[in-house]
Design a protein around this motif. Sequence first.
Motif, mmCIF file in Angstrom:
data_model
loop_
_atom_site.group_PDB
_atom_site.id
_atom_site.type_symbol
_atom_site.label_atom_id
_atom_site.label_comp_id
_atom_site.label_asym_id
_atom_site.label_seq_id
_atom_site.Cartn_x
_atom_site.Cartn_y
_atom_site.Cartn_z
ATOM 1 N N THR A 1 22.069 86.567 55.445
ATOM 2 C CA THR A 1 23.062 86.141 54.447
ATOM 3 C C THR A 1 23.723 84.816 54.814
ATOM 4 O O THR A 1 24.675 84.409 54.163
ATOM 5 C CB THR A 1 24.160 87.211 54.315
ATOM 6 N N GLY A 2 23.243 84.200 55.895
ATOM 7 C CA GLY A 2 23.819 82.909 56.302
ATOM 8 C C GLY A 2 25.111 83.043 57.085
ATOM 9 O O GLY A 2 25.915 82.119 57.124
ATOM 10 N N ARG B 1 25.653 70.968 51.007
ATOM 11 C CA ARG B 1 24.460 70.375 50.378
ATOM 12 C C ARG B 1 23.372 70.088 51.405
ATOM 13 O O ARG B 1 22.345 69.517 51.073
ATOM 14 C CB ARG B 1 24.861 69.086 49.658
ATOM 15 N N ASN B 2 23.649 70.426 52.655
ATOM 16 C CA ASN B 2 22.693 70.114 53.723
ATOM 17 C C ASN B 2 21.974 71.363 54.245
ATOM 18 O O ASN B 2 21.514 71.385 55.381
ATOM 19 C CB ASN B 2 23.408 69.407 54.888
ATOM 20 N N VAL B 3 21.909 72.405 53.414
ATOM 21 C CA VAL B 3 21.213 73.630 53.826
ATOM 22 C C VAL B 3 19.956 73.789 52.978
ATOM 23 O O VAL B 3 20.020 73.836 51.753
ATOM 24 C CB VAL B 3 22.115 74.878 53.667
ATOM 25 N N ASP B 4 18.827 73.862 53.655
ATOM 26 C CA ASP B 4 17.527 73.996 52.995
ATOM 27 C C ASP B 4 17.088 75.453 53.148
ATOM 28 O O ASP B 4 16.705 75.879 54.241
ATOM 29 C CB ASP B 4 16.563 73.023 53.701
ATOM 30 N N SER C 1 13.859 88.470 52.958
ATOM 31 C CA SER C 1 14.448 89.358 51.946
ATOM 32 C C SER C 1 15.136 88.563 50.844
ATOM 33 O O SER C 1 16.102 87.833 51.100
ATOM 34 C CB SER C 1 15.474 90.284 52.623
ATOM 35 N N PRO C 2 14.677 88.726 49.599
ATOM 36 C CA PRO C 2 15.338 88.007 48.506
ATOM 37 C C PRO C 2 16.798 88.411 48.353
ATOM 38 O O PRO C 2 17.638 87.588 47.967
ATOM 39 C CB PRO C 2 14.538 88.391 47.257
ATOM 40 N N ASP C 3 17.110 89.651 48.694
ATOM 41 C CA ASP C 3 18.493 90.128 48.533
ATOM 42 C C ASP C 3 19.420 89.477 49.557
ATOM 43 O O ASP C 3 20.554 89.108 49.246
ATOM 44 C CB ASP C 3 18.533 91.650 48.669
ATOM 45 N N ALA D 1 22.957 84.296 50.952
ATOM 46 C CA ALA D 1 23.040 83.010 51.670
ATOM 47 C C ALA D 1 23.222 81.869 50.665
ATOM 48 O O ALA D 1 24.019 80.955 50.890
ATOM 49 C CB ALA D 1 21.781 82.797 52.510
ATOM 50 N N ARG D 2 22.495 81.944 49.570
ATOM 51 C CA ARG D 2 22.637 80.905 48.522
ATOM 52 C C ARG D 2 24.048 80.893 47.968
ATOM 53 O O ARG D 2 24.652 79.838 47.771
ATOM 54 C CB ARG D 2 21.659 81.182 47.369
#
Length: 215
Positions: A53-54, A93-96, A76-78, A83-84
Amino acid sequence: MSVPDPKLAIARYRAHASGYDASAQRTLGLRRRTLARLALRSGETVLDVACGTGLSFPLLQEGVGATGRIVGVELSPDMLALARERCAREGWRNVDLRESAMETAEIPGPIDAVLFNFTHDVLRSPTALARIFAATRPGARVAVAGMKLAPWWLAPLNLVVLAQARPYMTTFEGLGRPWSLLEPYLEGFALESVLFGTGYIGWGRVKPAGMGEQG
Ligand SMILES: C[S@@+](CC[C@H](N)C(=O)[O-])C[C@H]1O[C@@H](n2cnc3c(N)ncnc32)[C@H](O)[C@@H]1O
């Protein structure tokens, strides 16, 4: 099960995602200590392996700053959806972020530092490790942390370890030395036992290309 099972991991984390951050609070101190071992510098690119989840992103941001970059890969998409949301909420804006198994991930290198925080399934996948270190520059710093089996004289504690670990990993293979497939890629590998031997923090630097396979 003797090998990691990505389909099972996706199903498990579908159930865990919403409660994950709350459950991970108890290991926040360990997370801080592990990230400190990366000694991140402003402008660097850090790979957060199986970023979930970041939860590590705030500390990684402190390290690399606005001119640096965080690459987060997650199966895991969930978990990745959370995280998104975190990145959108914080305006980072610097997270890929990339939804992928590490085994097949397109990792935009070169990577200066790699974090493996509670990523047992990935650590037990030789294919995933080969993929990660193909994108990592020699000398890159690596930090790893997670649960492990306690030594034999604390054996009863292992019932607790197994019960606590079960939701978060799909294999117990290698739980005695979870870093054993990672270590050959690193030089100066050091290890600290934590949580009465039921956890560990490890760190080191990536060996020059090709030396990982030779040990
Ligand atoms: C215990 S969580 C840790 C998440 C995050 N690293 C943290 O510190 O909070 C383990 C994560 O590994 C992910 N995972 C498991 N196997 C994976 C694989 N092969 N590739 C990428 N992610 C994987 C799971 O979906 C889950 O989000």
